[in-house]
Design a protein around this motif. Structure first.
Motif, PDB file in Angstrom:
ATOM      1  N   LEU A   1      -9.435   4.605  -0.331  1.00 30.17           N
ATOM      2  CA  LEU A   1      -9.003   4.528   1.057  1.00 30.17           C
ATOM      3  C   LEU A   1     -10.097   5.041   1.990  1.00 30.17           C
ATOM      4  O   LEU A   1     -10.380   4.441   3.027  1.00 30.17           O
ATOM      5  CB  LEU A   1      -7.718   5.334   1.259  1.00 30.17           C
ATOM      6  CG  LEU A   1      -7.257   5.556   2.694  1.00 30.17           C
ATOM      7  CD1 LEU A   1      -6.747   4.241   3.287  1.00 30.17           C
ATOM      8  CD2 LEU A   1      -6.193   6.618   2.762  1.00 30.17           C
ATOM      9  N   LEU A   2     -10.704   6.151   1.620  1.00 26.43           N
ATOM     10  CA  LEU A   2     -11.721   6.760   2.484  1.00 26.43           C
ATOM     11  C   LEU A   2     -13.021   5.959   2.516  1.00 26.43           C
ATOM     12  O   LEU A   2     -13.767   6.036   3.475  1.00 26.43           O
ATOM     13  CB  LEU A   2     -11.981   8.202   2.047  1.00 26.43           C
ATOM     14  CG  LEU A   2     -10.790   9.138   2.209  1.00 26.43           C
ATOM     15  CD1 LEU A   2     -11.087  10.494   1.619  1.00 26.43           C
ATOM     16  CD2 LEU A   2     -10.380   9.247   3.674  1.00 26.43           C
TER      17      LEU A   2
ATOM     18  N   ILE B   1      -4.875   9.650   8.486  1.00 30.20           N
ATOM     19  CA  ILE B   1      -5.626  10.345   7.440  1.00 30.20           C
ATOM     20  C   ILE B   1      -7.128  10.234   7.711  1.00 30.20           C
ATOM     21  O   ILE B   1      -7.861  11.224   7.625  1.00 30.20           O
ATOM     22  CB  ILE B   1      -5.283   9.778   6.043  1.00 30.20           C
ATOM     23  CG1 ILE B   1      -3.828  10.055   5.688  1.00 30.20           C
ATOM     24  CG2 ILE B   1      -6.224  10.319   4.979  1.00 30.20           C
ATOM     25  CD1 ILE B   1      -3.483  11.518   5.554  1.00 30.20           C
ATOM     26  N   LYS B   2      -7.585   9.050   8.055  1.00 25.46           N
ATOM     27  CA  LYS B   2      -9.016   8.873   8.332  1.00 25.46           C
ATOM     28  C   LYS B   2      -9.451   9.735   9.510  1.00 25.46           C
ATOM     29  O   LYS B   2     -10.490  10.401   9.465  1.00 25.46           O
ATOM     30  CB  LYS B   2      -9.325   7.392   8.602  1.00 25.46           C
ATOM     31  CG  LYS B   2      -9.254   6.534   7.360  1.00 25.46           C
ATOM     32  CD  LYS B   2      -9.482   5.076   7.687  1.00 25.46           C
ATOM     33  CE  LYS B   2      -9.245   4.204   6.469  1.00 25.46           C
ATOM     34  NZ  LYS B   2      -9.387   2.777   6.769  1.00 25.46           N
ATOM     35  N   GLN B   3      -8.647   9.743  10.547  1.00 28.36           N
ATOM     36  CA  GLN B   3      -8.958  10.552  11.725  1.00 28.36           C
ATOM     37  C   GLN B   3      -8.963  12.039  11.376  1.00 28.36           C
ATOM     38  O   GLN B   3      -9.832  12.784  11.806  1.00 28.36           O
ATOM     39  CB  GLN B   3      -7.953  10.252  12.853  1.00 28.36           C
ATOM     40  CG  GLN B   3      -8.332  10.830  14.182  1.00 28.36           C
ATOM     41  CD  GLN B   3      -9.628  10.239  14.717  1.00 28.36           C
ATOM     42  OE1 GLN B   3      -9.966   9.086  14.463  1.00 28.36           O
ATOM     43  NE2 GLN B   3     -10.366  11.039  15.446  1.00 28.36           N
ATOM     44  N   LEU B   4      -8.000  12.444  10.574  1.00 27.36           N
ATOM     45  CA  LEU B   4      -7.892  13.828  10.138  1.00 27.36           C
ATOM     46  C   LEU B   4      -9.150  14.263   9.392  1.00 27.36           C
ATOM     47  O   LEU B   4      -9.733  15.310   9.681  1.00 27.36           O
ATOM     48  CB  LEU B   4      -6.660  13.982   9.234  1.00 27.36           C
ATOM     49  CG  LEU B   4      -6.410  15.350   8.629  1.00 27.36           C
ATOM     50  CD1 LEU B   4      -5.745  16.247   9.662  1.00 27.36           C
ATOM     51  CD2 LEU B   4      -5.536  15.211   7.400  1.00 27.36           C
TER      52      LEU B   4
ATOM     53  N   PRO C   1       0.827  -1.201   0.000  1.00 29.69           N
ATOM     54  CA  PRO C   1       0.000   0.000   0.000  1.00 29.69           C
ATOM     55  C   PRO C   1       0.869   1.262   0.000  1.00 29.69           C
ATOM     56  O   PRO C   1       2.011   1.245   0.475  1.00 29.69           O
ATOM     57  CB  PRO C   1      -0.806  -0.108   1.297  1.00 29.69           C
ATOM     58  CG  PRO C   1      -0.188  -1.187   2.093  1.00 29.69           C
ATOM     59  CD  PRO C   1       0.688  -1.992   1.193  1.00 29.69           C
ATOM     60  N   PHE C   2       0.314   2.333  -0.539  1.00 26.04           N
ATOM     61  CA  PHE C   2       1.046   3.595  -0.579  1.00 26.04           C
ATOM     62  C   PHE C   2       1.319   4.100   0.835  1.00 26.04           C
ATOM     63  O   PHE C   2       2.385   4.615   1.127  1.00 26.04           O
ATOM     64  CB  PHE C   2       0.244   4.665  -1.333  1.00 26.04           C
ATOM     65  CG  PHE C   2       0.196   4.441  -2.817  1.00 26.04           C
ATOM     66  CD1 PHE C   2       1.301   4.722  -3.609  1.00 26.04           C
ATOM     67  CD2 PHE C   2      -0.944   3.963  -3.426  1.00 26.04           C
ATOM     68  CE1 PHE C   2       1.269   4.525  -4.974  1.00 26.04           C
ATOM     69  CE2 PHE C   2      -0.986   3.762  -4.790  1.00 26.04           C
ATOM     70  CZ  PHE C   2       0.117   4.038  -5.570  1.00 26.04           C
ATOM     71  N   LEU C   3       0.327   3.958   1.697  1.00 31.62           N
ATOM     72  CA  LEU C   3       0.427   4.455   3.064  1.00 31.62           C
ATOM     73  C   LEU C   3       0.466   3.292   4.039  1.00 31.62           C
ATOM     74  O   LEU C   3      -0.212   2.285   3.840  1.00 31.62           O
ATOM     75  CB  LEU C   3      -0.774   5.348   3.387  1.00 31.62           C
ATOM     76  CG  LEU C   3      -0.967   6.578   2.501  1.00 31.62           C
ATOM     77  CD1 LEU C   3      -2.332   7.201   2.732  1.00 31.62           C
ATOM     78  CD2 LEU C   3       0.126   7.589   2.761  1.00 31.62           C
ATOM     79  N   THR C   4       1.212   3.450   5.110  1.00 30.00           N
ATOM     80  CA  THR C   4       1.236   2.419   6.146  1.00 30.00           C
ATOM     81  C   THR C   4      -0.107   2.424   6.877  1.00 30.00           C
ATOM     82  O   THR C   4      -0.900   3.362   6.746  1.00 30.00           O
ATOM     83  CB  THR C   4       2.358   2.686   7.165  1.00 30.00           C
ATOM     84  OG1 THR C   4       2.052   3.903   7.858  1.00 30.00           O
ATOM     85  CG2 THR C   4       3.719   2.762   6.497  1.00 30.00           C
ATOM     86  N   GLU C   5      -0.342   1.380   7.667  1.00 27.57           N
ATOM     87  CA  GLU C   5      -1.580   1.313   8.462  1.00 27.57           C
ATOM     88  C   GLU C   5      -1.708   2.544   9.348  1.00 27.57           C
ATOM     89  O   GLU C   5      -2.783   3.131   9.468  1.00 27.57           O
ATOM     90  CB  GLU C   5      -1.586   0.051   9.330  1.00 27.57           C
ATOM     91  CG  GLU C   5      -1.840  -1.234   8.570  1.00 27.57           C
ATOM     92  CD  GLU C   5      -3.298  -1.406   8.178  1.00 27.57           C
ATOM     93  OE1 GLU C   5      -4.186  -0.951   8.931  1.00 27.57           O
ATOM     94  OE2 GLU C   5      -3.543  -1.980   7.109  1.00 27.57           O
TER      95      GLU C   5
END
Length: 142
Positions: free
Chosen positions: A140-141, A95-98, A85-89
């Motif tokens: 992702l979102l 990002i989701k929290q943001l 994945p592009f982003l780690t867990e």
């Protein structure tokens, strides 16, 4: 055009292949067995393609597979390896929290009152140094 021909039956008969077809739940794999069986029974490649709803080249691909390795090779499907994945867990959770708890304006990132993929894309690139497509962010979102 050269006629398709089963050169090595590997112990399979049209009758055994028909029984095998009935056991296979996966439709594309069942289609492969059916195509080989029909060629074995003497049908032309273009006729088989029409009967199994595939293109002639696909049927022309199945026959050499069967000739070379029998049913095992015919039914073998390579699965592409999973990409990292592009982003780690941890980054994904951040990002989701943001997105759930802040707005771009609150972070002085943008004047927008809600996140969109374009703004989030620039934020991710600035924060993590990662270039990620807007579509990947959308997935992702979700």
């Amino acid at each position: 055009m050269k006629r398709l021909k089963i050169t090595d039956h590997h112990g399979w008969t049209p009758r055994k292949l028909r029984k095998q077809e009935r056991k296979i739940k996966n439709a594309p794999l069942r289609q492969r067995v059916m195509a080989v069986r029909l060629v074995m029974e003497g049908s032309l490649g273009k006729e088989v393609a029409s009967m199994v709803h595939a293109c002639r080249q696909t049927v022309s691909h199945y026959v050499p597979l069967f000739n070379e390795g029998g049913l095992e090779l015919l039914l073998h499907r390579d699965v592409a390896p999973l990409r990292e994945p592009f982003l780690t867990e941890k980054q994904q959770k951040e990002i989701k929290q943001l997105v759930l708890t802040t707005t771009p304006a609150e972070l002085d990132w943008d004047i927008a009152s809600a996140w969109n993929t374009k703004i989030l894309q620039s934020y991710v690139h600035h924060r993590y140094g990662i270039s990620i497509s807007r579509e990947a962010l959308r997935k992702l979102l979700h």
